[in-house]
Write a protein that holds these residues in place. Structure first.
Motif, PDB file in Angstrom:
ATOM      1  N   PHE A 380       0.814  -1.217   0.000  1.00 23.37           N
ATOM      2  CA  PHE A 380       0.000   0.000   0.000  1.00 23.37           C
ATOM      3  C   PHE A 380       0.850   1.271   0.000  1.00 23.37           C
ATOM      4  O   PHE A 380       0.449   2.314   0.495  1.00 23.37           O
ATOM      5  CB  PHE A 380      -1.000   0.031   1.162  1.00 23.37           C
ATOM      6  N   CYS A 381       2.028   1.174  -0.588  1.00 22.34           N
ATOM      7  CA  CYS A 381       2.839   2.366  -0.816  1.00 22.34           C
ATOM      8  C   CYS A 381       2.309   3.077  -2.065  1.00 22.34           C
ATOM      9  O   CYS A 381       2.154   2.439  -3.113  1.00 22.34           O
ATOM     10  CB  CYS A 381       4.302   2.002  -1.052  1.00 22.34           C
ATOM     11  N   PRO A 382       2.058   4.389  -1.983  1.00 23.58           N
ATOM     12  CA  PRO A 382       1.680   5.117  -3.193  1.00 23.58           C
ATOM     13  C   PRO A 382       2.852   5.182  -4.161  1.00 23.58           C
ATOM     14  O   PRO A 382       4.006   5.356  -3.742  1.00 23.58           O
ATOM     15  CB  PRO A 382       1.296   6.502  -2.672  1.00 23.58           C
ATOM     16  N   VAL A 383       2.557   5.032  -5.451  1.00 25.04           N
ATOM     17  CA  VAL A 383       3.591   5.013  -6.488  1.00 25.04           C
ATOM     18  C   VAL A 383       3.205   5.974  -7.602  1.00 25.04           C
ATOM     19  O   VAL A 383       2.060   5.998  -8.047  1.00 25.04           O
ATOM     20  CB  VAL A 383       3.748   3.596  -7.083  1.00 25.04           C
ATOM     21  N   ARG A 384       4.187   6.754  -8.063  1.00 24.76           N
ATOM     22  CA  ARG A 384       4.016   7.581  -9.249  1.00 24.76           C
ATOM     23  C   ARG A 384       5.011   7.102 -10.299  1.00 24.76           C
ATOM     24  O   ARG A 384       6.209   6.981 -10.028  1.00 24.76           O
ATOM     25  CB  ARG A 384       4.235   9.063  -8.926  1.00 24.76           C
ATOM     26  N   LEU A 385       4.498   6.828 -11.497  1.00 23.56           N
ATOM     27  CA  LEU A 385       5.337   6.334 -12.582  1.00 23.56           C
ATOM     28  C   LEU A 385       5.939   7.483 -13.379  1.00 23.56           C
ATOM     29  O   LEU A 385       5.348   8.567 -13.469  1.00 23.56           O
ATOM     30  CB  LEU A 385       4.530   5.436 -13.509  1.00 23.56           C
ATOM     31  N   ALA A 386       7.095   7.224 -13.965  1.00 24.13           N
ATOM     32  CA  ALA A 386       7.784   8.248 -14.758  1.00 24.13           C
ATOM     33  C   ALA A 386       6.951   8.648 -15.973  1.00 24.13           C
ATOM     34  O   ALA A 386       7.046   9.790 -16.453  1.00 24.13           O
ATOM     35  CB  ALA A 386       9.150   7.727 -15.196  1.00 24.13           C
ATOM     36  N   ALA A 387       6.117   7.721 -16.474  1.00 23.56           N
ATOM     37  CA  ALA A 387       5.261   8.001 -17.629  1.00 23.56           C
ATOM     38  C   ALA A 387       4.061   7.073 -17.559  1.00 23.56           C
ATOM     39  O   ALA A 387       4.141   5.998 -16.965  1.00 23.56           O
ATOM     40  CB  ALA A 387       6.031   7.775 -18.930  1.00 23.56           C
ATOM     41  N   PRO A 388       2.936   7.476 -18.150  1.00 26.05           N
ATOM     42  CA  PRO A 388       1.781   6.564 -18.182  1.00 26.05           C
ATOM     43  C   PRO A 388       2.177   5.222 -18.780  1.00 26.05           C
ATOM     44  O   PRO A 388       2.866   5.167 -19.805  1.00 26.05           O
ATOM     45  CB  PRO A 388       0.774   7.310 -19.070  1.00 26.05           C
ATOM     46  N   ALA A 389       1.731   4.145 -18.131  1.00 25.24           N
ATOM     47  CA  ALA A 389       2.223   2.832 -18.553  1.00 25.24           C
ATOM     48  C   ALA A 389       1.138   1.772 -18.597  1.00 25.24           C
ATOM     49  O   ALA A 389       1.444   0.597 -18.841  1.00 25.24           O
ATOM     50  CB  ALA A 389       3.350   2.376 -17.618  1.00 25.24           C
ATOM     51  N   ALA A 398       6.719  -2.702 -11.850  1.00 22.99           N
ATOM     52  CA  ALA A 398       7.455  -1.437 -11.942  1.00 22.99           C
ATOM     53  C   ALA A 398       8.657  -1.482 -11.011  1.00 22.99           C
ATOM     54  O   ALA A 398       8.593  -2.055  -9.916  1.00 22.99           O
ATOM     55  CB  ALA A 398       6.549  -0.270 -11.574  1.00 22.99           C
ATOM     56  N   ARG A 399       9.747  -0.854 -11.455  1.00 22.28           N
ATOM     57  CA  ARG A 399      10.961  -0.816 -10.654  1.00 22.28           C
ATOM     58  C   ARG A 399      11.078   0.536  -9.953  1.00 22.28           C
ATOM     59  O   ARG A 399      10.941   1.589 -10.567  1.00 22.28           O
ATOM     60  CB  ARG A 399      12.200  -1.070 -11.521  1.00 22.28           C
ATOM     61  N   VAL A 400      11.342   0.484  -8.644  1.00 20.38           N
ATOM     62  CA  VAL A 400      11.426   1.700  -7.841  1.00 20.38           C
ATOM     63  C   VAL A 400      12.725   2.435  -8.151  1.00 20.38           C
ATOM     64  O   VAL A 400      13.814   1.853  -8.094  1.00 20.38           O
ATOM     65  CB  VAL A 400      11.341   1.377  -6.338  1.00 20.38           C
ATOM     66  N   THR A 401      12.605   3.718  -8.469  1.00 20.81           N
ATOM     67  CA  THR A 401      13.782   4.520  -8.812  1.00 20.81           C
ATOM     68  C   THR A 401      14.038   5.651  -7.820  1.00 20.81           C
ATOM     69  O   THR A 401      15.098   6.273  -7.838  1.00 20.81           O
ATOM     70  CB  THR A 401      13.610   5.141 -10.208  1.00 20.81           C
ATOM     71  N   GLY A 402      13.070   5.939  -6.961  1.00 24.68           N
ATOM     72  CA  GLY A 402      13.245   7.039  -6.021  1.00 24.68           C
ATOM     73  C   GLY A 402      12.059   7.125  -5.079  1.00 24.68           C
ATOM     74  O   GLY A 402      11.136   6.302  -5.114  1.00 24.68           O
ATOM     75  N   ALA A 403      12.108   8.130  -4.215  1.00 26.74           N
ATOM     76  CA  ALA A 403      11.020   8.336  -3.259  1.00 26.74           C
ATOM     77  C   ALA A 403      11.027   9.784  -2.794  1.00 26.74           C
ATOM     78  O   ALA A 403      12.055  10.462  -2.818  1.00 26.74           O
ATOM     79  CB  ALA A 403      11.164   7.399  -2.070  1.00 26.74           C
ATOM     80  N   ASP A 404       9.854  10.260  -2.394  1.00 24.10           N
ATOM     81  CA  ASP A 404       9.744  11.564  -1.756  1.00 24.10           C
ATOM     82  C   ASP A 404       8.640  11.483  -0.706  1.00 24.10           C
ATOM     83  O   ASP A 404       8.168  10.379  -0.389  1.00 24.10           O
ATOM     84  CB  ASP A 404       9.492  12.673  -2.796  1.00 24.10           C
ATOM     85  N   ALA A 405       8.230  12.597  -0.189  1.00 20.28           N
ATOM     86  CA  ALA A 405       7.238  12.600   0.886  1.00 20.28           C
ATOM     87  C   ALA A 405       5.890  12.053   0.429  1.00 20.28           C
ATOM     88  O   ALA A 405       5.070  11.664   1.270  1.00 20.28           O
ATOM     89  CB  ALA A 405       7.076  14.019   1.428  1.00 20.28           C
ATOM     90  N   ARG A 406       5.648  12.018  -0.862  1.00 23.60           N
ATOM     91  CA  ARG A 406       4.366  11.554  -1.379  1.00 23.60           C
ATOM     92  C   ARG A 406       4.364  10.080  -1.741  1.00 23.60           C
ATOM     93  O   ARG A 406       3.337   9.533  -2.126  1.00 23.60           O
ATOM     94  CB  ARG A 406       3.969  12.387  -2.603  1.00 23.60           C
ATOM     95  N   GLY A 407       5.520   9.398  -1.629  1.00 21.57           N
ATOM     96  CA  GLY A 407       5.564   7.985  -1.919  1.00 21.57           C
ATOM     97  C   GLY A 407       6.720   7.598  -2.812  1.00 21.57           C
ATOM     98  O   GLY A 407       7.731   8.303  -2.901  1.00 21.57           O
ATOM     99  N   LEU A 408       6.548   6.462  -3.513  1.00 18.78           N
ATOM    100  CA  LEU A 408       7.601   5.923  -4.359  1.00 18.78           C
ATOM    101  C   LEU A 408       7.528   6.493  -5.762  1.00 18.78           C
ATOM    102  O   LEU A 408       6.457   6.841  -6.263  1.00 18.78           O
ATOM    103  CB  LEU A 408       7.457   4.398  -4.451  1.00 18.78           C
ATOM    104  N   LEU A 409       8.693   6.580  -6.410  1.00 24.01           N
ATOM    105  CA  LEU A 409       8.802   6.916  -7.821  1.00 24.01           C
ATOM    106  C   LEU A 409       9.278   5.653  -8.530  1.00 24.01           C
ATOM    107  O   LEU A 409      10.136   4.923  -8.027  1.00 24.01           O
ATOM    108  CB  LEU A 409       9.787   8.054  -8.045  1.00 24.01           C
ATOM    109  N   ALA A 410       8.717   5.357  -9.707  1.00 26.39           N
ATOM    110  CA  ALA A 410       9.061   4.094 -10.371  1.00 26.39           C
ATOM    111  C   ALA A 410       8.905   4.230 -11.871  1.00 26.39           C
ATOM    112  O   ALA A 410       8.307   5.197 -12.379  1.00 26.39           O
ATOM    113  CB  ALA A 410       8.172   2.973  -9.833  1.00 26.39           C
ATOM    114  N   GLU A 411       9.445   3.245 -12.570  1.00 25.82           N
ATOM    115  CA  GLU A 411       9.258   3.169 -14.020  1.00 25.82           C
ATOM    116  C   GLU A 411       8.836   1.744 -14.356  1.00 25.82           C
ATOM    117  O   GLU A 411       9.200   0.787 -13.654  1.00 25.82           O
ATOM    118  CB  GLU A 411      10.530   3.554 -14.769  1.00 25.82           C
ATOM    119  N   ALA A 412       8.040   1.593 -15.397  1.00 20.03           N
ATOM    120  CA  ALA A 412       7.561   0.274 -15.800  1.00 20.03           C
ATOM    121  C   ALA A 412       8.732  -0.666 -16.035  1.00 20.03           C
ATOM    122  O   ALA A 412       9.710  -0.296 -16.691  1.00 20.03           O
ATOM    123  CB  ALA A 412       6.696   0.385 -17.049  1.00 20.03           C
ATOM    124  N   ALA A 413       8.636  -1.864 -15.496  1.00 18.32           N
ATOM    125  CA  ALA A 413       9.730  -2.849 -15.632  1.00 18.32           C
ATOM    126  C   ALA A 413       9.705  -3.489 -17.020  1.00 18.32           C
ATOM    127  O   ALA A 413       8.670  -3.593 -17.649  1.00 18.32           O
ATOM    128  CB  ALA A 413       9.590  -3.896 -14.543  1.00 18.32           C
TER     129      ALA A 413
END
Length: 413
Positions: A380-389, A398-413
């Motif tokens: 239940f971690c919120p995730v934002r993708l680098a682009a619509p996928a 999706a592979r996790v590439t970063g994080a900030d206060a709003r959750g995880l950053l990721a890109e489609a695997a």
């Protein structure tokens, strides 16, 4: 004109708001605004009342129907607000006859006499990735801070067959995850034939609906997690690795004054057992800051519990005195103190969440998309993708590439 819904409070309210909207639309309502109130805090009641007054100012003549826990507890107060055409009690709000266009206004019925759970499947699952499924209603406990039993009535459970039917309807509409929700889901079952536990019901549900990809639980009382549920947590990958515990406090004396059924040691033992059965599990908790008589030392025990129990996702309330509850008659702390302590708890939770996010760096996650570019992981971690996928409802790797206060950053695997 459609039926507009303003829903306040918990996930159960959100589920019921969807069901009531379906009933109102089906009955032919148009241009009606449904306000589903919450009574957990004074702030929740204030927000609902402000929304009703705003409707009266900005849309004079609009028909407003009010329901929910606050309306159940004090119907006269809500019916007196400008623009309110009708107040419907919690015992009647999911009955189709209550929404008939020619239904005469009726007194709010006695919620303590309510029996059973309305078997109303929410068909309006379209455009949703995750479905809330009501499995239980009401509460038999009397925590000293809580007014909800007087809004929801006694604990009662939905039969397994009704739960299975709702889950199948959600899957047919494209949902990939369901959340079992209620007022006190750990109290599920004793009013049903055979007295099944929550864990037994969940096990039967997963067996009867093998196509269900993801099952999640809403907030659960740590004092009542049954053995079958523990076994599912350890052995069933479709039960998501995420528990949200109704802890409320970290000091034994305050837990007793709250009339909670667990101790600090119990809370730590539950967290440890969950982590042992499901390594890497995410743990959330409901916590109250500034409960009456809470000193700095007692508050520190709650603050320390965040780290000791390994909690990542906190839902923090500054204590709100509810009229008629025992805690409202106890010595009260200044509101400024309650808010300051709540802020410190939230900061501790944010720090723990960031640590949890950092540990996911580089990991490949199964993300349930709620929008083409964002969703939630199994934890239940919120995730934002680098682009619509993908499309809403898709489970994407999706592979996790970063994080900030709003959750995880990721890109489609």
């Amino acid at each position: 004109m459609s039926v507009e819904v303003l829903s306040f409070g918990c996930r159960l309210n959100a589920y019921e708001s969807g069901a009531m909207r379906e009933l109102a639309v089906g009955a032919g309502h148009a241009g009606t605004v449904l306000v589903n109130t919450c009574a957990v805090t004074a702030e929740a009641e204030k927000q609902a009342a402000q929304a009703i007054r705003r409707l009266a100012r900005e849309r004079p003549g609009v028909s407003v129907v009010v329901t929910g826990c606050a309306a159940q507890i004090a119907p006269a107060r809500w019916s007196a607000l400008p623009g309110v055409a009708r107040v419907i009690g919690n015992a009647d709000k999911l009955k189709p006859e209550a929404w008939a266009l020619d239904a005469a206004p009726a007194p709010v019925s006695d919620i303590m006499a309510a029996r059973g759970v309305a078997a109303y499947p929410v068909a309006d699952f379209a455009n949703r990735a995750r479905a809330l499924i009501e499995v239980q209603q009401g509460c038999n406990h009397r925590c000293t801070f809580c007014v909800i039993p007087y809004g929801r009535g006694p604990s009662r459970s939905a039969p397994v067959g009704a739960v299975v039917a709702q889950v199948r309807a959600a899957l047919e509409a494209g949902c990939q995850e369901v959340v079992l929700t209620g007022v006190d889901i750990a109290s599920y079952g004793p009013d049903l034939p055979g007295a099944p536990t929550l864990g037994q019901m969940a096990r039967r549900l997963l067996a009867l609906v093998p196509e269900l990809p993801r099952l999640r639980l809403s907030s659960i009382d740590p004092a009542a997690i049954d053995d079958d549920l523990w076994r599912l947590l350890g052995n069933e990958p479709r039960l998501m690795p995420h528990l949200h515990l109704s802890l409320q406090h970290g000091h034994d004396l305050l837990l007793k004054r709250m009339k909670r059924r667990h101790s600090r040691a119990d809370a730590l033992a539950v967290a440890a057992r969950a982590r042992r059965l499901r390594p890497g599990i995410a743990l959330g908790a409901d916590l109250i800051a500034g409960f009456p008589t809470e000193g700095e030392a007692e508050f520190a025990a709650t603050l320390d519990l965040v780290g000791e129990a390994g909690l990542q996702f906190l839902h923090v309330f500054p204590y709100s005195a509810r009229p008629g509850t025992p805690a409202a008659r106890m010595p009260q702390l200044p509101m400024a103190v309650r808010r300051e302590r709540a802020a410190r708890l939230r900061a501790a939770g944010a720090e723990r969440a960031q640590q949890f996010y950092a540990a996911r760096m580089g990991e490949e996650e199964a993300v349930l998309l709620e929008h083409p570019d964002r969703g939630h992981t199994e934890h239940f971690c919120p995730v934002r993708l680098a682009a619509p996928a993908g499309a809403r409802g898709q489970v994407l790797r999706a592979r996790v590439t970063g994080a900030d206060a709003r959750g995880l950053l990721a890109e489609a695997a």
